[in-house]
Design an enzyme around this catalytic site. Sequence first.
Site, PDB file in Angstrom:
ATOM      1  N   GLU A 105      54.719  60.979  47.666  1.00  0.00           N
ATOM      2  CA  GLU A 105      54.447  61.153  49.103  1.00  0.00           C
ATOM      3  C   GLU A 105      54.806  62.565  49.561  1.00  0.00           C
ATOM      4  O   GLU A 105      54.091  63.184  50.341  1.00  0.00           O
ATOM      5  CB  GLU A 105      55.217  60.126  49.942  1.00  0.00           C
TER       6      GLU A 105
ATOM      7  N   ASP B 258      50.307  62.966  42.327  1.00  0.00           N
ATOM      8  CA  ASP B 258      50.896  62.398  41.109  1.00  0.00           C
ATOM      9  C   ASP B 258      51.468  63.507  40.221  1.00  0.00           C
ATOM     10  O   ASP B 258      52.559  63.377  39.679  1.00  0.00           O
ATOM     11  CB  ASP B 258      49.828  61.621  40.313  1.00  0.00           C
TER      12      ASP B 258
HETATM   13 ZN   LIG Z   1      49.052  59.151  47.637  1.00  0.00          ZN
END
Ligand SMILES: [Zn+2]
Length: 422
Positions: free
Chosen positions: A280, A365
């Site tokens: 996030e 990611d």
């Molecule tokens: Zn995401």
Amino acid sequence: MISVAFSVFFISFLLVTLLVQFWLGSRHIRHILQHRSQVPAQFAEKIPLAAHQKAADYTIAKTKLGLVLLIFNALVLIGFTLFGGLQWLSVTLVKITGPGMWYQISLIAAFAVISSLLELPFSYYSQFVLEQKFGFNKMTPGLFFGDLLKSTLLGAVIGLPLIWVVLTLMDKSGALWWLYAWLFWSGFQLLMMLIYPSVIAPLFNKFTPLEDDGLRARIEGLMQRVGFASKGLFVMDGSKRSAHGNAYFSGFGASKRIVFFDTLLSRLAPAEIEAVLAHELGHFKLKHIVKRMLVIFGMSLVFLGLLGYLKEQIWFYTGLGVEPMLLAKNDAMALILFMLSVPVFTFLFSPLTSISSRKHEFEADAFAAKHTDANDLVAALVKLYEDNASTLTPDPLHSAFYDSHPPATVRINKLLAASSAA
Ligand SMILES: [Zn+2]
């Protein structure tokens, strides 16, 4: 003549969109059924067959409900437009209110109330039959209707003055009204983002500061490593409504806060929570949130400019089944028709937004893999997919149209490759 051509154009787009949506939905169901008997190889040790099959059944049930809703919404859309629903509503209201601002505001309010009443049986069914059946519903009917009442009141308190301002701008500020409306709307959006975490979200949920000292120290360490300042870490009682888990940021600037659903905290290990948060934070640090906002502001400027043009075209009204009023303003009607018809013309472009959103997911990611252990994020994702009964085997085309996130297998393979390369 143009008016008939526009009706034909509108109906053709609606039919094509429906056909594509049905085709995608049935492909999705078929694809999931074909893969139902076996857990995909790279998850075979992590996810039991029963959980995989539950995810398949849950996704299929949701997709089927979605298809029923598509037909229903298309009928409602035709009913409002070409079958004269809006025309009738408008003529009925103007007799009661007279042709002034009250007519316009009551037209929008009545349209909003009717639309949400029509949708209500579906959201009730979705919560108390579908989600219930798969063990995700934690709501009581009392809470459901309480939420509905609260959001309706909130919608009226915030929405009615907002609409009044927009309608006044449309009426009084000349040919460039759409530019002023856009400035006003953008300012309003920013204000909502600023006050949402502290004023609106607490109306629906309880937020308590994160108390787990060990976890807090871990998260503060991560925030320091990536250079992120926040107003606080909060836990939200998401379990009050649903067993689905999540974590998110809200607010911006000084009001930024990080919110964890209690359901997420109870399921993930501290290292996994840290990895999810790193993902996030990646969205934030890589400016995805700012970019997304700029795209939204840019698109709304384009659409408002288009509405500025359409609102003056008689065929825009008559082509959608409405006779423009001679004595009253047609601005509210133009807003409603625009809102109803635009999605019919934009659906086919939805893979474009999915593409950029997926790119951002991969980047976030990679950010998480750089600042935490990629294996922790993989472990967290596997748990979240299992807990949320998200299918691991979506139809690739369906996914390209609808999913903001890449399929689990693609995402996890990339993360594993990153961690073995490191
Ligand atoms: Zn995401």
